[in-house]
Design an enzyme around this catalytic site. Structure first.
Site, PDB file in Angstrom:
ATOM      1  N   GLY A  17      75.207 -19.349  51.407  1.00  0.00           N
ATOM      2  CA  GLY A  17      73.883 -19.464  50.815  1.00  0.00           C
ATOM      3  C   GLY A  17      72.907 -18.518  51.480  1.00  0.00           C
TER       4      GLY A  17
ATOM      5  N   CYS B 216      80.421 -19.486  55.880  1.00  0.00           N
ATOM      6  CA  CYS B 216      79.181 -18.770  56.170  1.00  0.00           C
ATOM      7  C   CYS B 216      78.032 -19.759  56.406  1.00  0.00           C
ATOM      8  CB  CYS B 216      78.872 -17.770  55.060  1.00  0.00           C
ATOM      9  SG  CYS B 216      77.681 -16.499  55.565  1.00  0.00           S
ATOM     10  N   TYR B 217      77.123 -19.922  55.445  1.00  0.00           N
ATOM     11  CA  TYR B 217      76.048 -20.908  55.620  1.00  0.00           C
ATOM     12  C   TYR B 217      76.640 -22.289  55.867  1.00  0.00           C
ATOM     13  CZ  TYR B 217      71.926 -23.779  54.695  1.00  0.00           C
ATOM     14  OH  TYR B 217      70.901 -24.691  54.809  1.00  0.00           O
TER      15      TYR B 217
ATOM     16  N   HIS C 167      83.554 -14.533  54.423  1.00  0.00           N
ATOM     17  CA  HIS C 167      83.805 -15.011  53.063  1.00  0.00           C
ATOM     18  C   HIS C 167      85.273 -14.778  52.682  1.00  0.00           C
ATOM     19  CE1 HIS C 167      79.652 -15.902  51.774  1.00  0.00           C
ATOM     20  NE2 HIS C 167      79.338 -14.989  52.678  1.00  0.00           N
TER      21      HIS C 167
ATOM     22  N   GLU D  53      86.688 -15.869  50.043  1.00  0.00           N
ATOM     23  CA  GLU D  53      86.841 -15.899  48.588  1.00  0.00           C
ATOM     24  C   GLU D  53      86.740 -14.536  47.927  1.00  0.00           C
ATOM     25  OE1 GLU D  53      82.398 -16.796  49.293  1.00  0.00           O
ATOM     26  OE2 GLU D  53      84.315 -17.023  50.324  1.00  0.00           O
TER      27      GLU D  53
ATOM     28  N   VAL E 178      88.051 -10.788  24.308  1.00  0.00           N
ATOM     29  CA  VAL E 178      88.994 -11.833  24.717  1.00  0.00           C
ATOM     30  C   VAL E 178      88.320 -13.196  24.809  1.00  0.00           C
ATOM     31  CG1 VAL E 178      88.687 -11.292  27.179  1.00  0.00           C
ATOM     32  CG2 VAL E 178      90.731 -12.497  26.435  1.00  0.00           C
ATOM     33  N   ASP E 179      87.075 -13.260  25.273  1.00  0.00           N
ATOM     34  CA  ASP E 179      86.423 -14.553  25.476  1.00  0.00           C
ATOM     35  C   ASP E 179      86.213 -15.300  24.163  1.00  0.00           C
ATOM     36  OD1 ASP E 179      86.295 -13.640  28.066  1.00  0.00           O
ATOM     37  OD2 ASP E 179      84.211 -13.001  27.919  1.00  0.00           O
TER      38      ASP E 179
ATOM     39  N   LYS F  20      87.478 -14.831  33.988  1.00  0.00           N
ATOM     40  CA  LYS F  20      88.132 -13.973  33.000  1.00  0.00           C
ATOM     41  C   LYS F  20      89.648 -13.994  33.118  1.00  0.00           C
ATOM     42  CE  LYS F  20      86.327 -11.194  30.656  1.00  0.00           C
ATOM     43  NZ  LYS F  20      85.863 -11.187  29.245  1.00  0.00           N
TER      44      LYS F  20
END
Length: 518
Positions: free
Chosen positions: A57, A84-85, A175, A177, A232-233, A374
């Site tokens: 954050g 992190c935060y 991070h 991720e 695609v969506d 996606k």
């Protein structure tokens, strides 16, 4: 029916990557759900989570209005991972010390591993690994009962864990991720599968089953229209909804005059002929161009386009047996960048199908892909039997070429960017790089430059070429296209697109840039 017996809760403290954390957990085939950091302990416990992740954050924990959770969340013997935060908050709540770092740490860093018994098991050969840092605070004193398990040159405590094995609290200053932490996914899998003990049972087949049931319950006997773009969506959203309600779905394709070359014909061929769906094509290019005249602000462009889309969909719904619902292919990245979704994250830009919608819309929304990234949508498309030509199509923005023209949108400027875009995609495909790039496209810049063509001075437009690699659109890096491919693209655009005498290549990553220019 509950299909996912294991669940990881991600508490959002405003990170732009909160959705990405959830996505990485799903890569391990474990269901993840995001909740705002403001939810009470009782709500958290009601979900019966197998583990809890505290996101990053923008705040500092020692600030007066910094977002916090009850310390009781850490006392439930539920595994916790602070990122992190989240790490700084654990430290603050448990009487450790967090202070502003003398040197801000942003970007790649070498992480030296001090403990590879659990969270870092199988990481970096047991010695070092590359991670992505983004913080201005650091841990000066760990809470009592914690010890450091990794460090960097700038952060003596880059990762820590509780000494008491029953507590199972782990914290990372970096991070895991983001794609810039190459072994971050392995770290998250270690936490979810080994430390939390989750089973990998969440799949796209179970998602189809749940979504079909939810759509049927939401719609009842009503008629539905789908905002079909051919990407695609919206394609996956349309096929999924069609599976749920059949012929009560009508797909509406608005030709807004801002589309790529040949788009209308491709949509007719694919959905009306191949999928046997009800498809109506509305030719509204003049109306969109008139509304966009002299508009240069990208946010205003998006909102104008969003409102016109809904206006035409509502009119079509009235002609189509008074449909009550509108299907959209909204994804997680659309939402996280448009609104403060499930947490206090900052708005980057609105999307025409999220932040650009009118507040008083007659149609109720069905967004079956709203919780997916996606790459998950592509897997879902394959599960639904959709052809690779659609499933692997590169993303195209809802506002179309309007946001690939920096400045005013005119017929001639649309011609330039449309013709240049065709060349970019043709050469990317010819080089066999289409599946290796997340997006590749042309952007028309609001400047002209001096050139020499045929021994004469020219003063014409500049086109930027943008090509990026990414897993999910939340982070991206510029594609290292071969020099000969770039040379061919440049030569063809200058020689074949009237009004262009210069081509440049965008080498910006996301962050700090976004993929689209507007």
């Amino acid at each position: 029916m509950e299909l996912w017996h294991d669940r990881i809760l991600v508490l959002d403290f405003g990170s732009q990557y909160t959705q990405l954390i959830a996505r990485r957990i799903r890569e391990a085939q474990v269901y993840s759900q995001i909740l705002p950091c403001t939810v009470p302990l009782a709500t958290i416990l009601a979900y019966r989570p197998s583990g809890i992740i505290l996101s990053g954050g923008p705040a500092s924990v020692y600030e007066k209005k910094a977002p916090k959770i009850s310390v009781e969340v850490l006392n439930q013997q539920i595994p916790v991972l602070g990122i992190c935060y989240g790490m700084q908050l654990v430290t603050h709540l448990m009487d450790g010390e967090v202070e502003k770092a003398a040197k801000r740490e942003y970007g790649r860093a070498e992480l030296l591993l001090d403990d590879t018994s659990d969270l870092f098991k199988g990481i970096g050969g047991g010695k070092t690994t590359t991670v992505w840092m983004s913080h201005g605070d650091r841990i000066e004193r760990m809470p009592k009962g914690f010890r450091s398990i990794a460090h960097t040159a700038n952060s003596p405590v880059a990762a820590m864990k509780a000494v008491d094995a029953k507590r199972r609290i782990y914290c990372l200053q970096f991070h895991p991720e983001v794609a810039h932490t190459p072994e971050g996914t392995r770290m998250l899998r270690n936490f979810v599968l080994d430390i939390c003990g989750c089973k990998p049972t969440w799949t796209m087949s179970s998602y189809v089953e749940t979504s079909v049931k939810q759509i049927r319950e939401q719609v009842g006997d009503a008629r539905v229209i789908c905002a079909l773009s051919g990407g695609v969506d919206s394609s996956v959203a349309a096929v999924l909804t069609h599976r749920a309600i059949g012929d009560r779905l009508t797909c509406v394709f608005v030709d807004n005059g801002l589309l790529r070359q040949g788009e209308v014909e491709k949509v007719r061929k694919t959905f009306a002929a191949q999928f046997k769906m009800n498809v109506r094509v509305l030719g509204k290019g003049r109306e969109f161009l008139a509304a966009l005249a002299r508009t240069i602000d990208p946010e205003r462009k998006r909102k104008i386009i969003g409102r016109l889309f809904i206006k035409f969909f509502e009119a079509e719904a009235m002609r189509n047996g008074k449909a009550a619902y509108l299907v959209q292919g909204t994804l997680y990245p659309d939402v996280i960048e448009s609104v403060s979704f499930k947490g206090p994250s900052a708005t980057i830009k609105t999307h025409h199908n999220v932040g650009g919608l009118p507040t008083r819309m007659k149609l109720r929304l069905i967004e079956p892909l709203r919780e997916l990234f996606k790459d998950e949508v592509r897997v879902l498309g394959k599960e639904l039997g959709i052809a690779d030509e659609i499933v692997w199509r590169q993303p195209f923005p809802g506002p179309g070429l309007a946001i690939r023209i920096i400045g005013t949108v005119t017929e001639d400027r649309l011609r330039i960017v449309r013709e240049a875009d065709v060349i970019v995609l043709e050469e990317i495909k010819r080089a066999g790089l289409y599946r290796d790039t997340w997006q590749a496209f042309a952007v028309l810049l609001p400047i002209k430059s001096v050139g020499v063509m045929g021994d004469q001075r020219t003063y014409e437009h500049v086109v930027a070429v943008r090509a990026v690699t990414s897993l999910d659109g939340m982070t991206a890096d510029w594609a290292r296209l071969p020099g000969e491919v770039l040379a061919t693209i440049s030569s063809r655009i200058i020689n074949e697109v009237r009004g262009v005498n210069r081509v440049v290549y965008d080498i910006s990553s996301k962050p700090p840039s976004t993929i689209e220019w507007e």
